[in-house]
Structure formats: C-alpha cells, structure tokens
Design an enzyme around this catalytic site. Structure first.
Site, PDB file in Angstrom:
ATOM      1  CG  ASN A   9      -1.431  -3.799   3.229  1.00  0.00           C
ATOM      2  OD1 ASN A   9      -1.798  -4.494   2.285  1.00  0.00           O
ATOM      3  ND2 ASN A   9      -0.704  -4.274   4.225  1.00  0.00           N
ATOM      4  CD1 TRP A  10      -6.627  -1.234   0.133  1.00  0.00           C
ATOM      5  CD2 TRP A  10      -7.349  -1.898  -1.882  1.00  0.00           C
ATOM      6  NE1 TRP A  10      -7.027  -0.113  -0.548  1.00  0.00           N
ATOM      7  CE2 TRP A  10      -7.483  -0.495  -1.799  1.00  0.00           C
ATOM      8  CE3 TRP A  10      -7.734  -2.534  -3.059  1.00  0.00           C
ATOM      9  CZ2 TRP A  10      -7.990   0.282  -2.843  1.00  0.00           C
ATOM     10  CZ3 TRP A  10      -8.230  -1.761  -4.114  1.00  0.00           C
ATOM     11  CH2 TRP A  10      -8.363  -0.370  -3.997  1.00  0.00           C
ATOM     12  CE  LYS A  11      -3.078  -5.532   6.583  1.00  0.00           C
ATOM     13  NZ  LYS A  11      -2.976  -5.760   8.023  1.00  0.00           N
ATOM     14  CG  HIS A  94       2.676  -6.240   6.171  1.00  0.00           C
ATOM     15  ND1 HIS A  94       2.061  -7.103   7.046  1.00  0.00           N
ATOM     16  CD2 HIS A  94       2.029  -5.055   6.293  1.00  0.00           C
ATOM     17  CE1 HIS A  94       1.076  -6.464   7.659  1.00  0.00           C
ATOM     18  NE2 HIS A  94       1.030  -5.218   7.217  1.00  0.00           N
ATOM     19  CD  GLU A  96      -0.999  -8.774   8.020  1.00  0.00           C
ATOM     20  OE1 GLU A  96      -1.187  -8.649   6.794  1.00  0.00           O
ATOM     21  OE2 GLU A  96      -1.558  -8.054   8.867  1.00  0.00           O
ATOM     22  CD  GLU A 166       2.479  -1.564   8.992  1.00  0.00           C
ATOM     23  OE1 GLU A 166       1.448  -0.930   8.740  1.00  0.00           O
ATOM     24  OE2 GLU A 166       2.703  -2.705   8.532  1.00  0.00           O
ATOM     25  N   GLY A 172      -4.269  -4.449  13.032  1.00  0.00           N
ATOM     26  CA  GLY A 172      -5.548  -5.139  12.950  1.00  0.00           C
ATOM     27  C   GLY A 172      -6.187  -5.421  14.303  1.00  0.00           C
ATOM     28  CB  SER A 212      -5.184   0.196  15.053  1.00  0.00           C
ATOM     29  OG  SER A 212      -5.265  -1.216  15.141  1.00  0.00           O
ATOM     30  N   GLY A 233      -4.334  -0.352   7.062  1.00  0.00           N
ATOM     31  CA  GLY A 233      -4.961  -1.602   6.647  1.00  0.00           C
ATOM     32  C   GLY A 233      -6.470  -1.448   6.623  1.00  0.00           C
ATOM     33  N   GLY A 234      -7.119  -1.876   7.690  1.00  0.00           N
ATOM     34  CA  GLY A 234      -8.585  -1.929   7.764  1.00  0.00           C
ATOM     35  C   GLY A 234      -9.285  -0.647   7.331  1.00  0.00           C
TER      36      GLY A 234
HETATM   37  P1  PGA Z   1      -4.383  -2.042  10.243  1.00  0.00           P
HETATM   38  O1  PGA Z   1      -3.208  -2.670   9.347  1.00  0.00           O
HETATM   39  O2  PGA Z   1      -4.492  -0.589   9.875  1.00  0.00           O
HETATM   40  O3  PGA Z   1      -5.598  -2.820   9.883  1.00  0.00           O
HETATM   41  O4  PGA Z   1      -3.963  -2.202  11.668  1.00  0.00           O
HETATM   42  C1  PGA Z   1      -2.024  -1.946   9.102  1.00  0.00           C
HETATM   43  C2  PGA Z   1      -1.087  -2.739   8.230  1.00  0.00           C
HETATM   44  O5  PGA Z   1      -1.004  -3.967   8.379  1.00  0.00           O
HETATM   45  O6  PGA Z   1      -0.397  -2.173   7.357  1.00  0.00           O
END
Ligand code: PGA
Length: 250
Positions: A9-11, A94, A96, A166, A172, A212, A233-234
C-alpha cells in the site's frame, strides 16, 4: 490451501516517475513466485503503474473507491473505472480512511458490495486502536467492524474477500504486533467467519496482517497458521524490502 497474498500500500507517496520505477523494479526482480503479489499506488498513478505491471505476476490494487457506479459524485472513482485501468483489487476501510476521513462500517459495506458486483477483489481492513486494545476490546471491535463491513454477503461472495487485520497502533509506528498477538486475532476472525458463514468460507478467506511488517519480522508473522499474507505500507516503498517480505513468505 490459501495462497499467500502480499500487497504493498503506497498510500499518498511517490511521484509519477518514482511510482513507475518502483513498479518496474518489483516486476523485474520478482520472477516466478507462488506468492500472490499486488501493489496499490495512488489512484492518479494507477494507469502508469498498470502499464509497468501489465503481463507480469504483480497485480494492481486501488486504495479506495466510491460505491456508486457513475454520476455526479465530484472527485470520486467507481469500481468500473478501476477495472478499466487494470485493477484486480481494491483496499477498503483502511484505518486511515476510517479514522482520518471518517469512513464508517456502513460506507465500507456499500463499497464492498459495489466492488464485488463489478468483479474486484476487496481487501477489507479492520483493527483496533491502542486505547481499545488496552481496554480489552480488541475482539469486540474487530468483530463489529467485520459484521458491519461485510454485512449481506453470500457465502460465495465472502469466500473471495480478503480481510486485512491491521492494529491501528502498529501502522506506520514501527511497533509490530507479536506473531502471537496477531495470530490470536486472526484465529478469532476465522472462528467468526465459521459462525457467520460456514467452515468452507472460514477455510477459504485469506486474512492478511498489516502494521510495520518488515523483511525481518515477516517470516515469524507469516509462519502463523491463520496469517495468510501481509498488507505492507512503509516497507513496500523500496524494491528490496518489499521483495524481502515476499521472500520471507515462501
Ligand atoms: P505500515 O502500513 O506497514 O507502514 O505500518 C501498513 C498499512 O497501513 O497498510
């Protein structure tokens, strides 16, 4: 057997050229794999990344969509538009979007139905905040999100849905759930699927862990019996670390 599924997920990161280079790097270095792999670039780069991943074993995912098929919905994107760009998956609900943009389970549920009706595979995210975990509410929060977000699906429809557990406190933050903490929730989710649907559905649905995930913790997480993949994500923003997670999944 549930096929392991790793999605990045590149956000809201990347420039157009960075997104294309990242996609090309993953495609070139992934090679043959038994793992299902997808990337979710920002919607404005879906077309460019679609060109870069075309004909490869890297699937394309959107990060969100709107539930209506078309019409006067300024700024929104429909499921058929995503299909048109070559998407196979869409991330829905998600944390967010739930916590920053105010999406509710009802919103997510409408999107899940629209995605499935159009032929997209929804990746439906659930997870508790730190306060909820500390108050002992993890199981009830995650159950409520599942019940609300997945309401009204047939057994057949549910079998094709991917759930991503999640924990919000792990996204993050570098604070990953332990394999035992994650497995406990994944096992509860699978039991919930058995209760709400049946044992075939519970056995078929893939439940990704997200929060993470890195190359060095992915192996232990993915080694748990009810963890069927990762939503990253990251660590999905660099070819090496994303491929490191895929390698750890094998
Ligand atoms: P993260 O994000 O790996 O940076 O913790 C995961 C996500 O939001 O899907």
């Amino acid at each position: 057997m549930r096929r392991t599924f790793i999605a990045g997920n590149w956000k809201m990161t990347q420039t157009r050229s960075e997104a294309v280079a990242l996609a090309q790097g993953i495609v070139q270095q992934l090679g043959d794999t038994s793992i299902e792999v997808a990337v979710a670039p920002p919607s404005v780069y879906l077309d460019a990344v679609s060109q870069a991943t075309k004909g490869s074993n890297v699937g394309l995912s959107a990060q969100n969509m709107y539930h209506e098929a078309n019409g006067a919905f300024t700024g929104e994107i429909s499921a058929s538009m995503l299909l048109d760009l070559g998407c196979k998956y869409v991330i829905l609900g998600h944390s967010e979007r739930r916590h920053i943009l105010g999406e509710t389970d009802t919103d997510v549920n409408r999107k899940v139905h629209a995605a499935i009706a159009a032929g997209l595979v929804p990746i439906v995210c659930v997870g508790e905040t730190l306060d909820e975990r500390e108050a002992g509410q993890t199981q009830s929060v995650v159950q409520q999100q599942c019940d609300g977000s997945l309401a009204g699906l047939t057994n057949e429809q549910m079998s094709g849905v991917v759930i991503a557990y999640e924990p919000v406190w792990a996204i993050g933050t570098g604070k990953v759930a332990t394999p035992e903490q994650a497995e406990e929730v994944h096992a509860d989710l699978r039991k919930l699927l058995e209760t709400r649907y049946n044992s075939d559905v519970a056995a078929a649905v893939r439940i990704q862990y997200g929060g993470s995930v890195k190359p060095d913790n992915a192996g232990d997480l993915l080694g748990q019996p009810n963890i069927d993949g990762a939503l990253v994500g990251g660590a999905s923003l660099k070819v090496d670390s994303f491929l490191g997670i895929i390698a750890a999944a094998k």
